[in-house]
Design a protein around this motif. Structure first.
Motif, short mmCIF file in Angstrom:
data_model
loop_
_atom_site.label_atom_id
_atom_site.label_comp_id
_atom_site.label_asym_id
_atom_site.label_seq_id
_atom_site.Cartn_x
_atom_site.Cartn_y
_atom_site.Cartn_z
N GLU A 1 -22.93 36.36 11.96
CA GLU A 1 -23.97 36.93 12.79
C GLU A 1 -23.69 36.87 14.86
O GLU A 1 -23.92 37.78 15.04
CB GLU A 1 -24.76 36.94 11.91
CG GLU A 1 -24.62 38.08 10.85
CD GLU A 1 -24.06 39.37 10.47
OE1 GLU A 1 -24.36 40.20 12.29
OE2 GLU A 1 -23.77 39.92 10.34
N LYS A 2 -24.39 35.72 14.85
CA LYS A 2 -24.54 35.26 15.63
C LYS A 2 -23.64 35.32 17.09
O LYS A 2 -23.40 35.13 18.20
CB LYS A 2 -25.13 33.79 15.92
CG LYS A 2 -26.00 33.76 15.12
CD LYS A 2 -26.12 31.42 15.22
CE LYS A 2 -28.18 31.18 14.73
NZ LYS A 2 -28.20 30.18 14.87
N VAL A 3 -21.81 35.34 16.37
CA VAL A 3 -20.52 35.09 17.00
C VAL A 3 -20.56 36.65 17.84
O VAL A 3 -20.39 37.26 18.88
CB VAL A 3 -19.59 34.68 16.17
CG1 VAL A 3 -18.05 35.88 16.99
CG2 VAL A 3 -18.85 33.59 15.97
N LYS A 4 -20.57 37.56 17.00
CA LYS A 4 -21.25 39.23 17.01
C LYS A 4 -22.22 39.29 18.43
O LYS A 4 -22.25 40.25 19.18
CB LYS A 4 -21.13 39.45 16.40
CG LYS A 4 -20.29 39.61 14.58
CD LYS A 4 -20.74 41.07 13.62
CE LYS A 4 -19.45 41.02 12.50
NZ LYS A 4 -19.98 40.98 11.32
N GLN A 5 -23.32 38.46 18.18
CA GLN A 5 -24.18 38.39 19.11
C GLN A 5 -24.06 37.79 20.66
O GLN A 5 -25.03 37.12 21.05
CB GLN A 5 -25.62 38.18 18.22
CG GLN A 5 -26.06 39.16 17.26
CD GLN A 5 -27.77 38.66 16.37
OE1 GLN A 5 -28.12 37.55 16.82
NE2 GLN A 5 -27.46 39.33 15.76
N HIS A 6 -23.23 36.95 20.87
CA HIS A 6 -22.08 36.62 21.59
C HIS A 6 -23.35 34.65 21.50
O HIS A 6 -23.83 34.20 23.06
CB HIS A 6 -22.03 37.04 23.02
CG HIS A 6 -21.50 37.85 22.77
ND1 HIS A 6 -20.34 37.51 23.00
CD2 HIS A 6 -21.24 40.10 22.46
CE1 HIS A 6 -18.87 38.70 22.85
NE2 HIS A 6 -20.63 40.61 22.76
N ALA A 7 -23.91 34.07 20.44
CA ALA A 7 -24.98 33.78 20.88
C ALA A 7 -23.96 32.26 19.70
O ALA A 7 -24.61 31.18 19.47
CB ALA A 7 -26.35 33.64 19.51
N SER B 1 -20.37 29.99 19.57
CA SER B 1 -18.83 30.09 20.31
C SER B 1 -17.96 30.83 19.89
O SER B 1 -18.44 29.35 18.22
CB SER B 1 -18.67 28.74 21.35
OG SER B 1 -18.80 27.77 20.64
N LYS B 2 -16.80 29.99 19.24
CA LYS B 2 -15.79 29.87 18.01
C LYS B 2 -15.42 29.15 18.22
O LYS B 2 -15.15 28.70 16.57
CB LYS B 2 -14.41 31.22 18.90
CG LYS B 2 -14.68 32.49 18.91
CD LYS B 2 -13.59 33.12 19.41
CE LYS B 2 -13.04 34.73 19.30
NZ LYS B 2 -11.69 35.43 19.22
#
Length: 400
Positions: A219-225, A227-228
Motif C-alpha cells: 500500500e505504501k509503494v502505491k502511495q510512493h511512501a 521504495s521498491k
C-alpha cells in the motif's frame, strides 16, 4: 460449478475431522503412565524382572522337598550274545530276547546347613526273558533311605542362600531404576515436542507479522511512501519467515513421531500434548541424596553380588584344590520273585556305602592357578567397590 466447490469443501471438512479423530491428546502424567504400560523399553524391563523373579522362585522351590517319578515303561532287546556251553566246552553265539520295565518314586530334600541331599525312594523292576522257557522276574525296593554329600567341605547350598536373595533384590532395584529411566526418557520426548510446538507457534506469529508488514508495504509503494528496495526487503523477510515456519513444522512432526514411537502408539497417530502450567520443585540435601543412592541404586547391590560370587569361587577352588571326594549312604530293603505280590514279602535288608575320591596327581598347576585367579578376581571386585582405579565404572558410594 458451485456444486463442485461444495463437494470439494465437504471432502476437506471430512478429512479434517478424520485427522482430528486420529489425534490423541496427552498431558505429562498420562504420557508417563502410557510409557510404563506400552513402551518397548518398559516391556523389556518388566520381562527381565519376571525372568529374575522365576529364577528366585526356582531357588526357593529347591529348598523344599521334591517328589520325582522316574520310569522306563518298556525296553525291548533282541541281540546276539556269546555263551559258554559246558557240554561242548566252547563258546557259542545265541539269540536273546528280553523285556524290561522300571519305575522309581523318590522324595529328596537339600540340606542347607550340611550341603548334602537326603532322599527316600521306592522302586520296582520287571524283567522277562524270552527263550525256550519264558521267565518273569520282579525286583522291588519297598523303601530306601539315603544321604549323599561332598566330603571336601564346599557347600553350594550355603552360597546359594547368600547369593540368590541379593540377586532378587538387585532385580527389584533394576526394575524400579529402569522404569524411572523410562519416565525420564518420555519426559525428554514430551518437552522436545513442547519446545517444537512453541517454536512452530512463534514462527507462525512471526510469519503473520511479516505478511502484515508486506501488505502494508504494498500500500505504501502505491502511495510512493516506500521504495521498491525496502519492499523487496519485506518480501525477503516474509519468504524467510515462511521457510522457518516449514522448518519448525517439520521439527514438530519429527518430535511428535518420536514421542508416538516411544509410547508404541499405532502408526499414523497424531500426538497433541498439554504442557503443564508449573513444575513442582523439591529440595533434597546432599546427605539424604547419598543415603537414597546407596539404598536404591542397583549398582550397589550388583557390587554386593559380585563380591559374594567371588568369595564363593575362592572357597570352591580352595577346598577342591587337592582332591574331590563324596559319600553316598543308603539303607533299605529289597526282594526278587516271580510274582509281584511275592516281591514285597519278607524283603531282605539292603545296605550301600559309596565313597568316591578324585585326586589330581599331576595337573601342572591347573587347580592352583584356578585358586590364584579366584583370589585375584576377589581383590579386583573389592577394589572396584571401594572406588579403585581400573574398575571400568565410576564409584558412586564412597566419594565425598
Amino acid at each position: 460449478m458451485k456444486k463442485g466447490w461444495k463437494y470439494v469443501g465437504g471432502m476437506a471438512c471430512w478429512m479434517a475431522s478424520a485427522i482430528n479423530l486420529s489425534a490423541i491428546e496427552l498431558n505429562l502424567p498420562q504420557a508417563i503412565r502410557l510409557a510404563n504400560d506400552s513402551s518397548i523399553e518398559a516391556f523389556r524391563s518388566q520381562n527381565l524382572y519376571l525372568s529374575k523373579f522365576w529364577e528366585y522362585r526356582n531357588y526357593r522351590a529347591r529348598r523344599l522337598p521334591s517328589l520325582t517319578l522316574n520310569m522306563v515303561p518298556m525296553q525291548y532287546n533282541r541281540d546276539i550274545v556269546k555263551r559258554y556251553v559246558s557240554d561242548l566246552d566252547r563258546d557259542v553265539y545265541r539269540t536273546q530276547q528280553s523285556l524290561y520295565s522300571y519305575g522309581n518314586l523318590s522324595v529328596t530334600q537339600n540340606l542347607d546347613w550340611t550341603g548334602g541331599t537326603f532322599y527316600i525312594d521306592s522302586e520296582i523292576g520287571f524283567f522277562r526273558n524270552f527263550g525256550q522257557i519264558t521267565t518273569n522276574q520282579f525286583s522291588t525296593v519297598p523303601i530306601r533311605v539315603g544321604y549323599s554329600q561332598s566330603l571336601v567341605g564346599y557347600n553350594p547350598f550355603k552360597w546359594e542362600r547368600r547369593i540368590e536373595p541379593v540377586k532378587f533384590e538387585l532385580a527389584q532395584k533394576e526394575l524400579i531404576y529402569n522404569m524411572e529411566g523410562v519416565a525420564v526418557s518420555v519426559v525428554s520426548y514430551f518437552f522436545n515436542l513442547a519446545l517444537a510446538v512453541a517454536d512452530c507457534e512463534q514462527a507462525e506469529k512471526y510469519e503473520e507479522v511479516c505478511q502484515k508488514l508486506y501488505e502494508d508495504g504494498l500500500e505504501k509503494v502505491k502511495q510512493h511512501a516506500l521504495s521498491k528496495t525496502e519492499l523487496l526487503t519485506l518480501e525477503l523477510a516474509l519468504i524467510e519467515a515462511k521457510n522457518a515456519c516449514i522448518t519448525y513444522e517439520n521439527t514438530r512432526s519429527k518430535a511428535a513421531f518420536a514421542l508416538a514411537a516411544y509410547l508404541n502408539l499405532p502408526q499414523g497417530e497424531d500426538v497433541r500434548i498439554q504442557v503443564p502450567e508449573g513444575i513442582p520443585v523439591d529440595f533434597i540435601f546432599r546427605e539424604k541424596a547419598l543415603y537414597y543412592m546407596r539404598e536404591n541404586h542397583p549398582v550397589y547391590r550388583e557390587q554386593q553380588q559380585k563380591i559374594i560370587e567371588a568369595q564363593q569361587n575362592v572357597d570352591k577352588t580352595w577346598k577342591e584344590r587337592f582332591m574331590e571326594a563324596n559319600i553316598d549312604l543308603s539303607v533299605g530293603f529289597n526282594q526278587v520273585a516271580d510274582e509281584i505280590g511275592s516281591a514285597y514279602r519278607r524283603p531282605m535288608q539292603q545296605d550301600m556305602v559309596s565313597v568316591g575320591v578324585k585326586i589330581p596327581l599331576v595337573d601342572w598347576g591347573i587347580r592352583k592357578g584356578n585358586y590364584k585367579m579366584a583370589q585375584n578376581n576377589l581383590k579386583v571386585v573389592k577394589r572396584c567397590t571401594a572406588g579403585g582405579v581400573g574398575c571400568g565404572r565410576r564409584n558412586y558410594f564412597n566419594r565425598e
